[in-house]
Write an enzyme that holds these catalytic residues in place. Structure first.
Site, PDB file in Angstrom:
ATOM      1  N   LYS A   1      42.602  47.834  38.965  1.00 50.77           N
ATOM      2  CA  LYS A   1      41.449  47.723  39.986  1.00 50.77           C
ATOM      3  C   LYS A   1      41.590  48.341  41.329  1.00 50.77           C
ATOM      4  O   LYS A   1      43.038  48.255  41.526  1.00 50.77           O
ATOM      5  CB  LYS A   1      41.099  46.134  40.219  1.00 50.77           C
ATOM      6  CG  LYS A   1      39.593  45.892  41.015  1.00 50.77           C
ATOM      7  CD  LYS A   1      39.533  44.471  41.046  1.00 50.77           C
ATOM      8  CE  LYS A   1      38.164  44.241  41.869  1.00 50.77           C
ATOM      9  NZ  LYS A   1      37.691  42.826  41.979  1.00 50.77           N
TER      10      LYS A   1
ATOM     11  N   SER B   1      34.660  37.264  39.897  1.00 50.42           N
ATOM     12  CA  SER B   1      34.814  38.593  39.540  1.00 50.42           C
ATOM     13  C   SER B   1      35.869  39.151  38.310  1.00 50.42           C
ATOM     14  O   SER B   1      35.922  40.099  38.180  1.00 50.42           O
ATOM     15  CB  SER B   1      35.481  39.391  40.987  1.00 50.42           C
ATOM     16  OG  SER B   1      34.534  39.284  41.865  1.00 50.42           O
TER      17      SER B   1
ATOM     18  N   SER C   1      33.186  41.705  40.719  1.00 52.43           N
ATOM     19  CA  SER C   1      33.555  42.986  41.283  1.00 52.43           C
ATOM     20  C   SER C   1      34.531  43.875  40.609  1.00 52.43           C
ATOM     21  O   SER C   1      34.392  45.144  40.744  1.00 52.43           O
ATOM     22  CB  SER C   1      34.088  42.900  42.617  1.00 52.43           C
ATOM     23  OG  SER C   1      35.405  42.281  42.561  1.00 52.43           O
TER      24      SER C   1
END
Length: 474
Positions: A81, A180, A156
């Protein structure tokens, strides 16, 4: 190129790599073939490390042939990420403000996985500063759900989930502050566990809200989640919030009998107003667990009605404190959605924040009481399946509701209190994945893995993959 290698799990590949049946080079080439074919459509990656990753795969192959096998992650492609620091890499945090940020060190989890031979494929798309549930990013593109390109992957950590689901990486790293990890996992039909707060180091993860942030794995299988969490977990002197407790062998709890386990069900909050078909899928799983000998009992929570207030006050205040200077000096450099959220945080008083912390304490205490009576709690991860890109509403039992208000309803209490929770796929509704959530007491991830592996063994996904996968590569 043998795309089947890209479809495999860590566990499947590790055995074959260790036995020298396949090479990390073959796995890496297959993975990047999927990235090249699919990323133009999915926008899951914002940066790829093609040349570097393939060179490291060659090096891993040489090490293994020389008898220097480092373990199950050796030569395994892992996506990262875009908020986890990697030395010398451009970590954007999904933002314009940090578009040129290059850390001088690795995040602790990156260093741990690197030491165990994992090979990083690239940086995965995320919601700007992790502040949102869609991964519709104004600067780096709209990430799409591989099950339906018109749908959101969640956020996210949307890029991480989409990449794993579409076989553009074998596994990925994500983070969670308000859902997330688990929300994208549910929307994309993959596995993710939010560990206990303090189980995994956050050092080198760009913060969202300090007291809520978690780093965790996103994988194709429960076993892979156990392998990756094992590799990531443990005390870190660079993160004072990490616990000094020993890390169990999570894999040893897989496929254990669930007979006599006590499973709690909270109807009033953790099943409230779920989509009828989502609820049906989750209740089917609960029935199957009961048939296997688990004891199903109702549990009540008196404090959950205040969870939304406590969560919003905590998250918004901490996030805005972090961004305050940039918000004052260069507000136009934030996307309109995130700028609006941060401006709301400026309105929160010290009284609001401190009241939220008192509520947080009472919810944590109530969880502690409940987990003296049950081993785990299960329910839907999310109230609905993935919504459409470009709208902030979803249909829920015939009613149009706001996505931000509902998407994390079942998730907030566990993030707020720091207890561990996992999302596991439990079938499809109208062709879209559904997740079941498993909660346990602090540092009781082993119980989650025990139940999760039993659920996975029911084969509720029937081996189905996103149709987008096959249609692109045929």
């Amino acid at each position: 190129m043998n795309k089947e290698l890209a479809e495999k799990s860590i566990a499947e590949l590790a055995t074959r790599i260790e036995n020298k049946e396949i090479s990390p080079v073959d796995v890496m080439q297959a993975t990047f073939a999927q990235i090249e074919a699919k990323n133009p459509y999915l926008c899951a990656y914002v940066d790829t490390f093609d040349t570097e990753a393939k060179a490291l795969a060659i090096h891993a192959e040489k090490e293994i042939l020389q008898g220097n096998y480092r373990g199950k992650l050796h030569g395994i492609p892992i996506g990262v990420k875009d908020n986890l620091y990697m030395k010398g890499k451009n970590i954007r945090v999904g933002s314009k403000i940090h578009q040129d940020f290059i850390p001088s060190y690795d995040a602790t989890v990156i260093q741990k996985l690197r030491d165990q031979g994992a090979i990083f494929t690239g940086l995965l798309n995320m919601h700007e500063y992790a502040y949102g549930f869609t991964t519709t990013n104004p600067y780096y593109g709209t990430c799409r759900n591989p099950w339906d390109l018109e749908r959101i992957p969640g956020g996210s950590s949307g890029g991480s989930a989409a990449a794993v689901a579409a076989d553009m990486t074998i596994a990925a790293l994500g983070s969670e502050t308000g859902g997330s990890l688990r929300a994208p996992a549910s929307f994309n039909g993959i596995v993710s566990i939010k560990p206990t707060y303090g189980r995994v180091s956050k050092h080198g993860c760009f913060p969202f809200a300090w007291s809520l942030d978690h780093v965790g794995p996103m994988t194709k299988t429960v076993e892979d989640a156990a392998i990756l969490l094992q590799a990531m977990a443990g005390h870190d002197p660079l993160d004072t919030t990490t616990a000094s407790l020993p890390v169990p062998d999570y894999s040893s709890y897989l496929h254990k009998d669930v007979a006599d386990m006590v499973i709690g069900i909270n109807e009033e909050y953790l099943f409230a107003n779920a989509d009828e078909q989502v609820e049906k899928s989750v209740r089917h799983v609960i029935h199957e667990l009961e048939k296997l000998g688990a004891k199903i009992v109702p549990v009540q929570f008196k404090t959950f009605e205040n969870a939304l207030f406590a969560f919003m006050m905590t998250m918004a205040a901490e996030a805005t404190a972090l961004h305050h200077e940039n918000l004052v000096k260069r507000p136009e450099d934030y996307g309109i959605e995130v700028r609006t959220e941060l401006m709301f945080g400026e309105l929160i008083s010290a009284v609001d924040y401190l009241q939220a912390q008192q509520i947080r304490r009472t919810i944590r205490d109530e969880f502690e009481e409940v987990f003296q009576e049950v081993d785990v709690i299960v329910g839907p991860t999310l109230p609905f399946t993935a919504g459409y890109i470009g709208t902030d509403t979803v249909m829920l039992n015939g009613e149009e509701v706001k996505l931000p208000e509902h998407v994390s309803r079942f998730i907030r209490p566990t993030t707020l209190t720091g207890i561990p929770a996992m999302s596991v796929p439990c079938g499809l509704v109208n062709g879209l994945p559904v997740g079941i959530q498993i909660l346990a007491g602090p540092f009781m991830e082993k119980k989650i893995f025990q139940v999760a592996s039993t659920i996975e063994a029911l084969q509720l996904m029937r081996g189905l993959k996103p149709t987008f996968n096959s249609s692109l590569t045929e």
